[in-house]
Design a protein around this motif. Structure first.
Motif, mmCIF file in Angstrom:
data_model
loop_
_atom_site.group_PDB
_atom_site.id
_atom_site.type_symbol
_atom_site.label_atom_id
_atom_site.label_comp_id
_atom_site.label_asym_id
_atom_site.label_seq_id
_atom_site.Cartn_x
_atom_site.Cartn_y
_atom_site.Cartn_z
ATOM 1 N N LEU A 43 0.862 -1.188 0.033
ATOM 2 C CA LEU A 43 -0.129 -0.058 -0.137
ATOM 3 C C LEU A 43 0.811 1.232 0.058
ATOM 4 O O LEU A 43 0.646 2.192 -0.556
ATOM 5 C CB LEU A 43 -0.987 0.188 1.125
ATOM 6 C CG LEU A 43 -2.175 0.982 1.174
ATOM 7 C CD1 LEU A 43 -2.798 0.887 -0.099
ATOM 8 C CD2 LEU A 43 -3.004 0.663 2.381
ATOM 9 N N ASN A 44 2.057 1.068 0.711
ATOM 10 C CA ASN A 44 2.977 2.310 0.617
ATOM 11 C C ASN A 44 3.411 2.725 -0.608
ATOM 12 O O ASN A 44 3.390 3.610 -1.254
ATOM 13 C CB ASN A 44 4.159 2.053 1.648
ATOM 14 C CG ASN A 44 3.663 2.428 3.450
ATOM 15 O OD1 ASN A 44 2.585 3.046 3.449
ATOM 16 N ND2 ASN A 44 4.359 1.711 3.951
ATOM 17 N N LYS A 45 3.563 1.626 -1.362
ATOM 18 C CA LYS A 45 4.150 1.603 -2.798
ATOM 19 C C LYS A 45 3.221 2.129 -3.707
ATOM 20 O O LYS A 45 3.545 3.306 -4.389
ATOM 21 C CB LYS A 45 4.669 0.187 -3.215
ATOM 22 C CG LYS A 45 5.302 0.238 -4.440
ATOM 23 C CD LYS A 45 6.138 -0.975 -5.063
ATOM 24 C CE LYS A 45 4.872 -2.067 -5.327
ATOM 25 N NZ LYS A 45 5.703 -3.398 -5.902
ATOM 26 N N VAL A 46 1.933 1.731 -3.552
ATOM 27 C CA VAL A 46 0.904 2.269 -4.215
ATOM 28 C C VAL A 46 0.718 3.771 -3.952
ATOM 29 O O VAL A 46 0.476 4.546 -5.043
ATOM 30 C CB VAL A 46 -0.363 1.522 -4.037
ATOM 31 C CG1 VAL A 46 -1.836 2.021 -4.336
ATOM 32 C CG2 VAL A 46 -0.409 0.024 -4.613
ATOM 33 N N LEU A 47 0.595 4.170 -2.797
ATOM 34 C CA LEU A 47 0.168 5.423 -2.318
ATOM 35 C C LEU A 47 1.568 6.277 -2.905
ATOM 36 O O LEU A 47 1.117 7.764 -2.764
ATOM 37 C CB LEU A 47 -0.264 5.430 -0.947
ATOM 38 C CG LEU A 47 -1.402 4.874 -0.681
ATOM 39 C CD1 LEU A 47 -1.803 4.934 0.871
ATOM 40 C CD2 LEU A 47 -2.679 5.468 -1.175
ATOM 41 N N SER A 49 3.121 6.213 -5.489
ATOM 42 C CA SER A 49 3.467 6.054 -7.108
ATOM 43 C C SER A 49 2.756 7.509 -7.707
ATOM 44 O O SER A 49 2.001 8.091 -6.762
ATOM 45 C CB SER A 49 2.915 5.068 -7.514
ATOM 46 O OG SER A 49 1.578 4.908 -7.380
ATOM 47 N N ALA A 50 3.041 7.773 -8.946
ATOM 48 C CA ALA A 50 2.168 8.800 -9.578
ATOM 49 C C ALA A 50 0.878 8.827 -9.491
ATOM 50 O O ALA A 50 0.347 7.361 -9.780
ATOM 51 C CB ALA A 50 2.901 8.912 -10.852
ATOM 52 N N ASN A 51 0.119 9.792 -9.454
ATOM 53 C CA ASN A 51 -1.276 9.809 -9.501
ATOM 54 C C ASN A 51 -1.927 8.758 -8.604
ATOM 55 O O ASN A 51 -2.688 7.933 -8.871
ATOM 56 C CB ASN A 51 -2.049 9.690 -10.894
ATOM 57 C CG ASN A 51 -1.063 10.444 -11.806
ATOM 58 O OD1 ASN A 51 -1.157 11.876 -11.470
ATOM 59 N ND2 ASN A 51 -0.851 9.836 -12.878
ATOM 60 N N ASN A 152 -8.603 8.156 -9.828
ATOM 61 C CA ASN A 152 -7.292 7.625 -9.457
ATOM 62 C C ASN A 152 -7.430 6.355 -8.325
ATOM 63 O O ASN A 152 -6.537 5.797 -8.006
ATOM 64 C CB ASN A 152 -6.371 8.411 -8.658
ATOM 65 C CG ASN A 152 -5.814 9.564 -9.760
ATOM 66 O OD1 ASN A 152 -5.954 9.522 -10.792
ATOM 67 N ND2 ASN A 152 -5.285 10.588 -9.181
ATOM 68 N N GLY A 153 -8.860 5.843 -8.249
ATOM 69 C CA GLY A 153 -9.043 4.936 -7.398
ATOM 70 C C GLY A 153 -8.582 3.517 -8.031
ATOM 71 O O GLY A 153 -8.526 3.314 -9.074
ATOM 72 N N LEU A 154 -8.254 2.484 -6.911
ATOM 73 C CA LEU A 154 -7.655 1.239 -7.372
ATOM 74 C C LEU A 154 -8.347 0.197 -6.792
ATOM 75 O O LEU A 154 -8.757 0.416 -5.647
ATOM 76 C CB LEU A 154 -6.354 1.214 -6.960
ATOM 77 C CG LEU A 154 -5.332 2.163 -7.579
ATOM 78 C CD1 LEU A 154 -3.957 2.196 -7.060
ATOM 79 C CD2 LEU A 154 -5.117 1.879 -8.940
ATOM 80 N N ILE A 194 -3.081 -4.075 -14.631
ATOM 81 C CA ILE A 194 -2.205 -4.267 -13.223
ATOM 82 C C ILE A 194 -1.262 -3.335 -13.294
ATOM 83 O O ILE A 194 -0.499 -3.133 -14.266
ATOM 84 C CB ILE A 194 -1.472 -5.747 -13.288
ATOM 85 C CG1 ILE A 194 -2.701 -6.952 -13.237
ATOM 86 C CG2 ILE A 194 -0.679 -5.791 -12.044
ATOM 87 C CD1 ILE A 194 -2.033 -8.357 -13.618
ATOM 88 N N ILE A 195 -1.438 -2.343 -12.296
ATOM 89 C CA ILE A 195 -0.280 -1.287 -12.023
ATOM 90 C C ILE A 195 0.865 -1.789 -11.255
ATOM 91 O O ILE A 195 1.957 -1.152 -11.374
ATOM 92 C CB ILE A 195 -0.701 0.146 -12.001
ATOM 93 C CG1 ILE A 195 -1.694 0.212 -10.896
ATOM 94 C CG2 ILE A 195 -1.711 0.499 -13.296
ATOM 95 C CD1 ILE A 195 -1.835 1.597 -10.443
ATOM 96 N N HIS A 196 0.645 -2.598 -10.291
ATOM 97 C CA HIS A 196 1.538 -2.857 -9.380
ATOM 98 C C HIS A 196 1.094 -4.367 -8.985
ATOM 99 O O HIS A 196 0.060 -4.565 -8.656
ATOM 100 C CB HIS A 196 1.650 -2.121 -7.975
ATOM 101 C CG HIS A 196 1.952 -0.708 -8.086
ATOM 102 N ND1 HIS A 196 3.191 -0.227 -8.404
ATOM 103 C CD2 HIS A 196 1.166 0.385 -8.136
ATOM 104 C CE1 HIS A 196 3.116 1.093 -8.646
ATOM 105 N NE2 HIS A 196 1.754 1.567 -8.188
ATOM 106 N N SER A 197 2.384 -5.125 -8.876
ATOM 107 C CA SER A 197 2.127 -6.587 -8.528
ATOM 108 C C SER A 197 3.215 -6.978 -7.558
ATOM 109 O O SER A 197 4.329 -6.609 -7.606
ATOM 110 C CB SER A 197 1.654 -7.584 -9.294
ATOM 111 O OG SER A 197 2.935 -7.668 -10.064
ATOM 112 N N ASP A 198 3.040 -7.900 -6.551
ATOM 113 C CA ASP A 198 3.743 -8.398 -5.815
ATOM 114 C C ASP A 198 3.502 -9.997 -5.203
ATOM 115 O O ASP A 198 2.482 -10.398 -5.107
ATOM 116 C CB ASP A 198 3.797 -7.545 -4.541
ATOM 117 C CG ASP A 198 5.519 -7.346 -3.882
ATOM 118 O OD1 ASP A 198 6.247 -8.261 -4.028
ATOM 119 O OD2 ASP A 198 5.403 -6.678 -3.041
ATOM 120 N N ILE A 199 4.474 -10.656 -4.429
ATOM 121 C CA ILE A 199 4.239 -11.820 -4.059
ATOM 122 C C ILE A 199 4.476 -11.632 -2.293
ATOM 123 O O ILE A 199 5.430 -11.154 -2.241
ATOM 124 C CB ILE A 199 4.847 -12.952 -4.607
ATOM 125 C CG1 ILE A 199 4.482 -12.965 -6.118
ATOM 126 C CG2 ILE A 199 4.670 -14.466 -3.962
ATOM 127 C CD1 ILE A 199 5.306 -14.178 -7.265
#
Ligand code: SAH
Length: 219
Positions: A43-47, A49-51, A152-154, A194-199
């Motif tokens: 969530l930190n990475k998402v928040l 990021s740009a826009n 900009n919602g996800l 998909i704009i971000h992904s992680d495992i």
């Protein structure tokens, strides 16, 4: 199995599960902290990021006893709505959240297959619940969720994924675990990118890998 039986069987399973962290995590209660740590980093990475999405209103889907809301979402969002079909879990969520109860918005007691969002959400968080929807209901739910996103919602999805390339059905809780290929096909079908992904790291090696996706509507 009929569609009705698929949903009914899951409801019966959850009705018999205690309203505890270990209950909602199917015996993996000890891994809750590590799961939340991974989600926080994501969530930190998402928040950052740009826009990024705004942080006014989030929706916790299949919220159980409010574990994700209490340990994660409450620290980021002004208000959180919950969707959860099992009444004893909802009751426990309110108790669990304690003093922060003012941050809770509407608590919808229903399944995601029947849920129609009436508000706009900055983040719609779906964790360990989408296996309870069949493909057709999952596609419809994601389409409705997409329409309910604010600017900009996800949609954030954190789910188990099979490595067999096959859908695997769990008789106990009446859920299905999907392979990555099917998940991405469904996202494509709904026009979600998909704009971000992680495992998720740190879970036992012999269980399904847990993938995290941040999805944005295709412009
Ligand atoms: N997301 C929470 C709970 C996971 S347990 C967490 O990570 O802690 C799975 C939850 O999904 C249970 O609370 C169960 O009641 C709920 N559930 C089962 N079928 C559902 C459906 N069709 N729609 C929404 N929630 C459902």
């Amino acid at each position: 199995m009929t569609e009705k039986d698929f949903y009914k069987k899951a409801a019966i399973y959850w009705a018999n599960v205690p309203a505890t962290i270990d209950g909602v995590l199917g015996g993996f209660g000890n891994f809750s902290d590590i799961d939340i740590d991974g989600s926080r980093a994501f969530l930190n990475k998402v928040l950052s990021s740009a826009n990024p999405p705004a942080t006014k209103l989030a929706l916790d889907c299949g919220a159980g006893i409010g574990r994700v809301t209490k340990h994660l979402l409450i620290h980021y969002f002004e208000k959180i709505d919950l969707v959860e079909p099992d009444l004893k879990f909802i009751t426990e969520a309110k108790i669990n959240i304690g003093d922060d109860v003012t941050k809770l918005g509407t608590l919808y007691q229903t399944g995601l297959q029947n849920f129609r969002p009436h508000k706009n959400y900055d983040v719609i968080w779906c964790q360990w619940v989408l296996g309870h929807l069949n493909d057709s209901d999952l596609i419809k739910f994601l389409s409705r969720s997409k329409e309910a996103l604010s600017k900009n919602g996800l949609i954030i999805i954190k789910e188990n994924i099979t490595t067999s390339k096959e859908v695997e059905y769990d008789e106990d809780d009446s859920s299905m675990t999907r392979p990555l290929e099917l998940m991405t096909k469904i996202f494509d079908q709904v026009n979600l990118r998909i704009i971000h992904s992680d495992i998720q790291y740190g879970f036992p090696e012999d269980i399904y890998p847990i993938h995290c996706f941040a999805l944005s509507p295709v412009q």
